[in-house]
Write a protein that holds these residues in place. Structure first.
Motif, PDB file in Angstrom:
ATOM      1  N   SER A  83      47.700  -4.328  47.790  1.00  0.00           N
ATOM      2  CA  SER A  83      47.659  -5.779  47.227  1.00  0.00           C
ATOM      3  C   SER A  83      47.057  -5.723  45.647  1.00  0.00           C
ATOM      4  O   SER A  83      45.993  -4.896  45.513  1.00  0.00           O
ATOM      5  CB  SER A  83      46.511  -6.653  48.051  1.00  0.00           C
ATOM      6  OG  SER A  83      46.306  -7.877  47.268  1.00  0.00           O
ATOM      7  N   ARG A  84      47.558  -6.449  44.961  1.00  0.00           N
ATOM      8  CA  ARG A  84      47.030  -6.704  43.483  1.00  0.00           C
ATOM      9  C   ARG A  84      45.680  -7.189  43.369  1.00  0.00           C
ATOM     10  O   ARG A  84      44.903  -6.870  42.508  1.00  0.00           O
ATOM     11  CB  ARG A  84      47.989  -7.660  42.655  1.00  0.00           C
ATOM     12  CG  ARG A  84      47.830  -9.090  43.210  1.00  0.00           C
ATOM     13  CD  ARG A  84      48.705  -9.866  42.204  1.00  0.00           C
ATOM     14  NE  ARG A  84      48.628 -10.997  42.582  1.00  0.00           N
ATOM     15  CZ  ARG A  84      49.637 -11.984  42.081  1.00  0.00           C
ATOM     16  NH1 ARG A  84      50.787 -11.406  40.996  1.00  0.00           N
ATOM     17  NH2 ARG A  84      49.919 -13.292  42.623  1.00  0.00           N
ATOM     18  N   LEU A  85      45.118  -7.596  44.598  1.00  0.00           N
ATOM     19  CA  LEU A  85      43.510  -7.716  44.643  1.00  0.00           C
ATOM     20  C   LEU A  85      42.649  -6.689  44.503  1.00  0.00           C
ATOM     21  O   LEU A  85      41.465  -6.890  44.145  1.00  0.00           O
ATOM     22  CB  LEU A  85      43.246  -9.031  45.778  1.00  0.00           C
ATOM     23  CG  LEU A  85      44.023 -10.212  45.901  1.00  0.00           C
ATOM     24  CD1 LEU A  85      43.515 -10.768  46.923  1.00  0.00           C
ATOM     25  CD2 LEU A  85      43.515 -11.052  44.546  1.00  0.00           C
ATOM     26  N   VAL A  86      43.123  -5.678  45.329  1.00  0.00           N
ATOM     27  CA  VAL A  86      42.548  -4.418  45.124  1.00  0.00           C
ATOM     28  C   VAL A  86      42.431  -3.904  43.603  1.00  0.00           C
ATOM     29  O   VAL A  86      41.700  -3.227  42.915  1.00  0.00           O
ATOM     30  CB  VAL A  86      42.909  -3.444  46.212  1.00  0.00           C
ATOM     31  CG1 VAL A  86      42.058  -2.130  46.073  1.00  0.00           C
ATOM     32  CG2 VAL A  86      43.120  -3.942  47.504  1.00  0.00           C
ATOM     33  N   ALA A  98      42.136  -6.829  36.234  1.00  0.00           N
ATOM     34  CA  ALA A  98      42.634  -5.912  37.052  1.00  0.00           C
ATOM     35  C   ALA A  98      41.933  -5.829  38.496  1.00  0.00           C
ATOM     36  O   ALA A  98      42.935  -5.384  39.567  1.00  0.00           O
ATOM     37  CB  ALA A  98      42.210  -4.522  36.458  1.00  0.00           C
ATOM     38  N   MET A  99      40.630  -6.347  38.675  1.00  0.00           N
ATOM     39  CA  MET A  99      40.140  -6.261  39.874  1.00  0.00           C
ATOM     40  C   MET A  99      39.291  -7.861  39.908  1.00  0.00           C
ATOM     41  O   MET A  99      38.260  -7.704  39.549  1.00  0.00           O
ATOM     42  CB  MET A  99      39.250  -5.142  39.865  1.00  0.00           C
ATOM     43  CG  MET A  99      39.785  -3.971  40.289  1.00  0.00           C
ATOM     44  SD  MET A  99      38.578  -2.631  40.034  1.00  0.00           S
ATOM     45  CE  MET A  99      39.369  -2.169  38.228  1.00  0.00           C
ATOM     46  N   PRO A 100      40.129  -8.908  39.972  1.00  0.00           N
ATOM     47  CA  PRO A 100      39.664 -10.183  39.857  1.00  0.00           C
ATOM     48  C   PRO A 100      38.531 -10.515  40.625  1.00  0.00           C
ATOM     49  O   PRO A 100      38.644 -10.444  41.906  1.00  0.00           O
ATOM     50  CB  PRO A 100      40.789 -11.060  39.701  1.00  0.00           C
ATOM     51  CG  PRO A 100      41.624 -10.271  40.980  1.00  0.00           C
ATOM     52  CD  PRO A 100      41.631  -8.811  40.484  1.00  0.00           C
ATOM     53  N   ASN A 111      35.172  -8.213  45.206  1.00  0.00           N
ATOM     54  CA  ASN A 111      35.450  -7.726  43.851  1.00  0.00           C
ATOM     55  C   ASN A 111      34.409  -8.275  43.052  1.00  0.00           C
ATOM     56  O   ASN A 111      34.269  -8.010  41.725  1.00  0.00           O
ATOM     57  CB  ASN A 111      36.685  -8.705  43.309  1.00  0.00           C
ATOM     58  CG  ASN A 111      37.980  -7.632  43.635  1.00  0.00           C
ATOM     59  OD1 ASN A 111      38.134  -6.639  44.542  1.00  0.00           O
ATOM     60  ND2 ASN A 111      39.127  -8.292  43.356  1.00  0.00           N
ATOM     61  N   HIS A 112      33.113  -8.742  43.657  1.00  0.00           N
ATOM     62  CA  HIS A 112      32.175  -9.210  42.985  1.00  0.00           C
ATOM     63  C   HIS A 112      31.099  -7.815  42.760  1.00  0.00           C
ATOM     64  O   HIS A 112      30.909  -7.093  43.866  1.00  0.00           O
ATOM     65  CB  HIS A 112      31.156 -10.037  43.768  1.00  0.00           C
ATOM     66  CG  HIS A 112      31.894 -11.744  43.542  1.00  0.00           C
ATOM     67  ND1 HIS A 112      31.239 -12.446  42.596  1.00  0.00           N
ATOM     68  CD2 HIS A 112      33.074 -12.271  43.887  1.00  0.00           C
ATOM     69  CE1 HIS A 112      31.988 -13.689  42.503  1.00  0.00           C
ATOM     70  NE2 HIS A 112      33.018 -13.412  43.496  1.00  0.00           N
TER      71      HIS A 112
END
Length: 260
Positions: A83-86, A98-100, A111-112
């Motif tokens: 996933s693009r979230l990673v 890149a890591m929103p 991602n925090h």
């Protein structure tokens, strides 16, 4: 919640996949947001099931369209496996996107407060192999004297932040608009509402892969965005891919004849 520095296990497999590596066509297709899969250690980044199947996690239908384009034009296809979230492979490591920490209305707990080590680990495990593979393929083709056209394939939502999007296909470019210009001209009066640099443009940072791989070497290039309600099933994917293949084929032929 936070991922360990060794973010991928052997069970996760490779971070990048290549289809039709021996393709004889000019196009190298790239799909940066192909998968919504999460590594085992990601703990789904703290997201629920609805978020994980939504557009924030991937580009629905994009990989299927890219695969059909690869078959129709006998082009090699490079696509990511997580996933693009990673890690969003269409963003450089220094980009917050890149890591929103947030995507549209969704908070991304996992991602925090990432440590530098965790950010580096994601970059090394996902971004670097993906772009190294593209760079290697392009270098091999240049060594063989093969012309290459870089085409990235994406999808977008019909509604964004409550606003309806009327455009159906976006033809995006950075400073090199040669292929995009031809495709836009060929699309005039066609079956779809096609627009230049919509719903995003280079000002949004979405042309990273083109800047990294195509512009430095003068490769013809374009980024394609398809509204995802048009490609939610196999029939729609087939129709859109056939249309895009026609645009690409005629545009490449036109540019080739002009150069000769």
């Amino acid at each position: 919640m936070l991922m360990r520095s060794d973010i991928l296990t052997e069970a996760d497999g490779e971070a990048v996949a290549v289809d039709n590596p021996e393709g004889a066509g000019a196009c190298l297709f790239v799909c940066e947001h192909a998968s919504r899969r999460m590594p085992e250690r990601a703990d789904n980044l703290g997201l629920d099931a609805d978020a994980l199947v939504s557009h924030i996690a991937w580009d629905p239908g994009a990989l299927d369209v890219a695969k059909r384009l690869s078959a129709l034009l006998d082009g090699t296809l490079v696509h990511q496996c997580f996933s693009r979230l990673v890690y969003d492979c269409n963003r450089p490591p220094e980009s917050l996107a890149a890591m929103p920490e947030k995507s549209e209305i969704h908070d991304i707990p996992g991602n925090h407060d990432l440590s530098p080590a965790e950010r580096y680990a994601r970059t090394a495990a996902i971004y670097v192999p993906f772009h190294d593979r593209i760079s290697t393929i392009l270098a091999e083709r240049r060594t063989l004297g093969r012309k290459t056209v870089v085409v990235t394939v994406h999808s977008f939502t019909p509604v964004y932040m409550g606003r309806q999007r009327d455009v159906e296909i976006g033809i995006l470019h950075d400073v090199d608009s040669r292929l995009a210009d031809c495709m836009l001209a060929a699309s005039a009066g066609g079956a779809y509402r096609v627009a230049r640099n919509e719903p995003y443009g280079p000002q949004d940072g979405v042309t990273h892969s083109l800047r990294l791989h195509a512009l430095p070497h003068g490769h013809l290039n374009v980024m394609i965005e398809v509204r995802n309600d048009l490609i939610r099933d196999e029939g729609g994917q087939r129709v859109v891919a056939d249309y895009l293949a026609g645009l690409l084929r005629s545009s490449m032929e036109m540019l080739s004849s002009e150069a000769s």
